[in-house]
Design an enzyme around this catalytic site. Structure first.
Site, PDB file in Angstrom:
ATOM      1  N   ARG A 151       0.856  -1.188   0.000  1.00  0.00           N
ATOM      2  CA  ARG A 151       0.000   0.000   0.000  1.00  0.00           C
ATOM      3  C   ARG A 151       0.893   1.239   0.000  1.00  0.00           C
ATOM      4  NH1 ARG A 151      -2.383  -3.401   4.090  1.00  0.00           N
ATOM      5  NH2 ARG A 151      -4.496  -4.089   3.533  1.00  0.00           N
ATOM      6  N   LYS A 175      -2.493  -1.958   7.891  1.00  0.00           N
ATOM      7  CA  LYS A 175      -3.676  -1.416   8.540  1.00  0.00           C
ATOM      8  C   LYS A 175      -3.836  -2.000   9.938  1.00  0.00           C
ATOM      9  CE  LYS A 175      -6.506  -0.323   4.489  1.00  0.00           C
ATOM     10  NZ  LYS A 175      -7.803  -0.573   3.821  1.00  0.00           N
ATOM     11  N   HIS A 246      -1.869   2.489  -5.844  1.00  0.00           N
ATOM     12  CA  HIS A 246      -2.853   1.433  -5.627  1.00  0.00           C
ATOM     13  C   HIS A 246      -3.103   0.629  -6.903  1.00  0.00           C
ATOM     14  CE1 HIS A 246      -5.391  -0.226  -2.531  1.00  0.00           C
ATOM     15  NE2 HIS A 246      -6.398  -0.337  -3.384  1.00  0.00           N
ATOM     16  N   ARG A 249      -0.549  -1.986  -7.000  1.00  0.00           N
ATOM     17  CA  ARG A 249      -0.926  -3.041  -6.050  1.00  0.00           C
ATOM     18  C   ARG A 249      -1.948  -3.990  -6.705  1.00  0.00           C
ATOM     19  NH1 ARG A 249      -1.624  -4.333  -0.450  1.00  0.00           N
ATOM     20  NH2 ARG A 249      -3.789  -4.596   0.209  1.00  0.00           N
ATOM     21  N   HIS A 272      -4.679  -8.673   3.477  1.00  0.00           N
ATOM     22  CA  HIS A 272      -6.140  -8.679   3.599  1.00  0.00           C
ATOM     23  C   HIS A 272      -6.536  -9.554   4.782  1.00  0.00           C
ATOM     24  CE1 HIS A 272      -6.799  -7.671  -0.949  1.00  0.00           C
ATOM     25  NE2 HIS A 272      -6.588  -6.603  -0.213  1.00  0.00           N
ATOM     26  N   TYR A 281      -9.812 -10.502  -7.295  1.00  0.00           N
ATOM     27  CA  TYR A 281      -8.791 -10.677  -8.327  1.00  0.00           C
ATOM     28  C   TYR A 281      -8.898 -12.017  -9.052  1.00  0.00           C
ATOM     29  CZ  TYR A 281      -6.816  -6.654  -5.997  1.00  0.00           C
ATOM     30  OH  TYR A 281      -6.642  -5.418  -5.449  1.00  0.00           O
TER      31      TYR A 281
END
Length: 305
Positions: A151, A175, A246, A249, A272, A281
């Site tokens: 990220r 995150k 992004h 990514r 994730h 994806y």
């Protein structure tokens, strides 16, 4: 204990679990709004039914014209809060548990093909010395974004001590302050090592806690600065793509998954928490793309002559 007090306790627990400030604010906004609606309707939290949820969401659509994705987010916040309240025996049951909204399929993120990515990453260096130095820094950023699916904030926050060149591993803080370890390819390794040869000219001594990517004055490179440099290098390569971190990514995830088909591995590298986030994806033409790749990642290894 009233609903507002319960919300306060729940948010505090989420904070202890290292939920991001942005997420906490969204939880508080969504659940508070629903509780205010219940108060207006003189509904006690323990007596809320599925029909009340339906009425509330219909009210939001009518009053604010909210999109399906916004309604899904609000419902998710309410559902998590009420599930917690049920588990703590503040509620006899969770009326939001079985309530579903019809989901609109998420579109596949914008993509850039491998040839275009290579055109950007393999473009020649500028002629002017200072621009050459900036290119070495930018190339290292681009390679890491594409090689490891980082990220923007993760690239920005990368420190010298986070890089293991021998094992080609990065320690990433993502995150919610969650840490993960991801690999990076040999081209990314070479690009970062070349950039670090310039680094002392801008920063001085290598300090383990220092940021990897810095300005000419030795200050940490800001998020907007990184975005601008990524766009600039795409333009310099003559590529008609609105390139941003992004997007690289997304390219990493799709290109990697198309070749390896290892959804769990890609999920871990992307950081994730939920596999369903990674599954977006899988909507790619595996058979077509598999003909292009003979390795798990197109820039994982330097081609032998």
């Amino acid at each position: 204990m009233d609903a507002t007090q319960l919300l306060s306790i729940w948010l505090k627990e989420r904070e202890i679990q290292n939920q991001s400030t942005h997420t906490l604010h969204a939880y508080e906004r969504d659940v508070s709004d629903f509780l205010n609606f219940c108060e207006t309707k003189k509904l006690n939290l323990a007596n809320i039914e599925t029909t009340d949820l339906r009425e509330y969401l219909a009210h939001k659509v009518e009053q604010q014209g909210l999109s399906s994705s916004s309604l899904q987010r609000m419902l998710s916040s309410i559902r998590q809060f009420m599930k917690w309240a049920e588990q703590g025996q503040y509620l006899a049951f969770n009326p939001a548990d079985d309530f579903q909204l019809k989901r609109i399929p998420r579109p596949l993120p914008g993509m850039v093909d491998i040839e275009t990515v290579n055109q950007i990453l393999d473009q020649p260096a500028p002629e002017k010395p200072i621009e050459q130095q900036m290119w070495l820094r930018d190339k290292a950023i681009l390679e890491l974004l594409y090689s490891s699916g980082l990220r923007l904030a993760e690239v920005q926050g990368l420190r010298i001590k986070d890089i293991d060149f021998n094992r080609q591993l990065l320690r990433i803080t993502g995150k919610g302050n969650k840490t993960r370890v991801v690999s990076f390819g040999s081209k990314a390794r070479d690009a970062v090592m070349k950039w670090l040869q310039v680094y002392p000219l801008w920063h001085g001594d290598f300090v383990p806690d220092a940021h990897v990517f810095i300005t000419q004055k030795g200050n940490p490179l800001g998020a907007r600065q990184i975005e601008n440099r990524v766009k600039l290098q795409a333009l310099r390569a003559g590529v008609n793509v609105d390139l941003h971190p992004h997007l690289l990514r997304h390219c990493f995830a799709s290109h990697k998954l198309s070749s390896s088909r290892d959804l769990r591995a890609v999920q871990e590298m992307l950081g994730h928490s939920n596999l369903t986030t990674t599954q977006i994806y899988t909507h790619v033409d595996f058979d077509h793309l598999a003909q292009v790749y003979d390795r798990a990642h197109p820039r994982a290894q330097v081609k032998k002559s």
